[in-house]
Design an enzyme around this catalytic site. Sequence first.
Site, mmCIF file in Angstrom:
data_model
loop_
_atom_site.group_PDB
_atom_site.id
_atom_site.type_symbol
_atom_site.label_atom_id
_atom_site.label_comp_id
_atom_site.label_asym_id
_atom_site.label_seq_id
_atom_site.Cartn_x
_atom_site.Cartn_y
_atom_site.Cartn_z
ATOM 1 N N HIS A 1 0.844 -1.207 0.000
ATOM 2 C CA HIS A 1 0.000 0.000 0.000
ATOM 3 C C HIS A 1 0.880 1.259 0.000
ATOM 4 O O HIS A 1 0.678 2.180 -0.799
ATOM 5 C CB HIS A 1 -0.895 -0.038 1.241
ATOM 6 C CG HIS A 1 -1.757 1.167 1.431
ATOM 7 N ND1 HIS A 1 -3.129 1.142 1.294
ATOM 8 C CD2 HIS A 1 -1.461 2.444 1.778
ATOM 9 C CE1 HIS A 1 -3.624 2.339 1.528
ATOM 10 N NE2 HIS A 1 -2.630 3.154 1.836
ATOM 11 N N GLU A 2 1.887 1.279 0.885
ATOM 12 C CA GLU A 2 2.771 2.440 0.972
ATOM 13 C C GLU A 2 3.722 2.528 -0.219
ATOM 14 O O GLU A 2 4.070 3.625 -0.662
ATOM 15 C CB GLU A 2 3.577 2.390 2.285
ATOM 16 C CG GLU A 2 2.724 2.509 3.544
ATOM 17 C CD GLU A 2 1.917 3.799 3.599
ATOM 18 O OE1 GLU A 2 2.392 4.825 3.051
ATOM 19 O OE2 GLU A 2 0.812 3.778 4.149
ATOM 20 N N HIS B 1 1.972 4.393 -3.004
ATOM 21 C CA HIS B 1 2.100 5.847 -2.823
ATOM 22 C C HIS B 1 3.479 6.328 -3.270
ATOM 23 O O HIS B 1 3.617 7.312 -3.997
ATOM 24 C CB HIS B 1 1.934 6.220 -1.340
ATOM 25 C CG HIS B 1 0.541 6.133 -0.828
ATOM 26 N ND1 HIS B 1 -0.519 6.783 -1.420
ATOM 27 C CD2 HIS B 1 0.035 5.492 0.260
ATOM 28 C CE1 HIS B 1 -1.621 6.541 -0.724
ATOM 29 N NE2 HIS B 1 -1.312 5.761 0.286
#
Length: 373
Positions: A68-69, A72
């Site tokens: 998820h990170e 980003h």
Amino acid sequence: MFRGSIKLGTILGITIRLDYSWFIIFFLITWSLSAHRLPLLYPDWPQLTYWTIGIITSILFFTSVLIHEMAHSLVARGQGVPVYNITLFIFGGAAQITQEPKEAKDEFVMAFAGPAASLVLSAIFWILYLLLSNISEPISTILSWLGSINLVLAIFNLIPGFPLDGGRVLRAIIWGVTKDFTKSTQIAAAIGRGIAFLFIFIGIWMIFSGNWVNGLWIAFIGWFLENAATASSRQVALKDILQGHTVREVMSTDCPNVSGRLTIDKLVNDYILYTTRRCFPIVDNEQVKGIITLHNVKDIPRHLWTVKTVEEAMTPFDRMKKVSPKDGLYDVLEMMASEDINQLPVVEDSRLLGIVGRDNILAFIHTRAELGV
């Protein structure tokens, strides 16, 4: 900056770190699955199976948070925004994205990338669950839990509570409409604080209703969001204060030079304690060889101060991070924060013009804030 974390390694040039608080949430998730949820659903399984599945599921969950990170971070890097590290901690994970995006659409794509990755992971785990559910009950249990938790992770992050991903998406939309980054941040942060207080209220209500474990956790998340939203508002206010101001306005030019042959003991007693300065250029034949700071001094054991020289302890000039007198103060302050540096040499055309320290910038901010400028 990273004193409370452990470096795991590097992925695609991004350092991955574990905050010590991560071990708390890792234990809580593993214990919750292994000691409560799994025995309740599958009472006939051996005890070892519960804990094996609990540990594997927790590791895969935090791998999902890392992905998820990473989503980003990779989108941010694709837009020219540097990302230095990702830290996993008690609330999940955080990518250290050191600059704000330049346009609203960049913010939108960057913010939505994380929840999008979680939604894709959720779909993958559910598809694997459907394919493998008849083969192994323990494996299908892991897959169904990961499919559900990634969906929850995506939905939670899309809550419009700044600085959650949903709050950043909201800011991007407001920014795109108003064309005003500062105003959009203030609005998104205000909404984020409102949602944070709602979390705190719901958590307290649950505690007094008897569900104190979940209530305490929700209230704690609310408290974290409120602090994060407030910090984001302050960061934007700080950027406004420093906007248009350069290093030349705050740097110190009267930096006392010291000889590299000086002992650490003499440096401390004759220069640091006497002048209260924290950073000294080492000059030999009018050439700057390096700089010695309080950090360098503290790295030398006290009993060696009388024999170790400044030259042995200094940071060589060619290995130092440097700034130009024309660099913006906000960018320099961000660099100091990301690199955990207190002072930087100011260099122009290979000449040392002075030193800029955090204290110089903070004094500048304090003075302008007091004067209301």
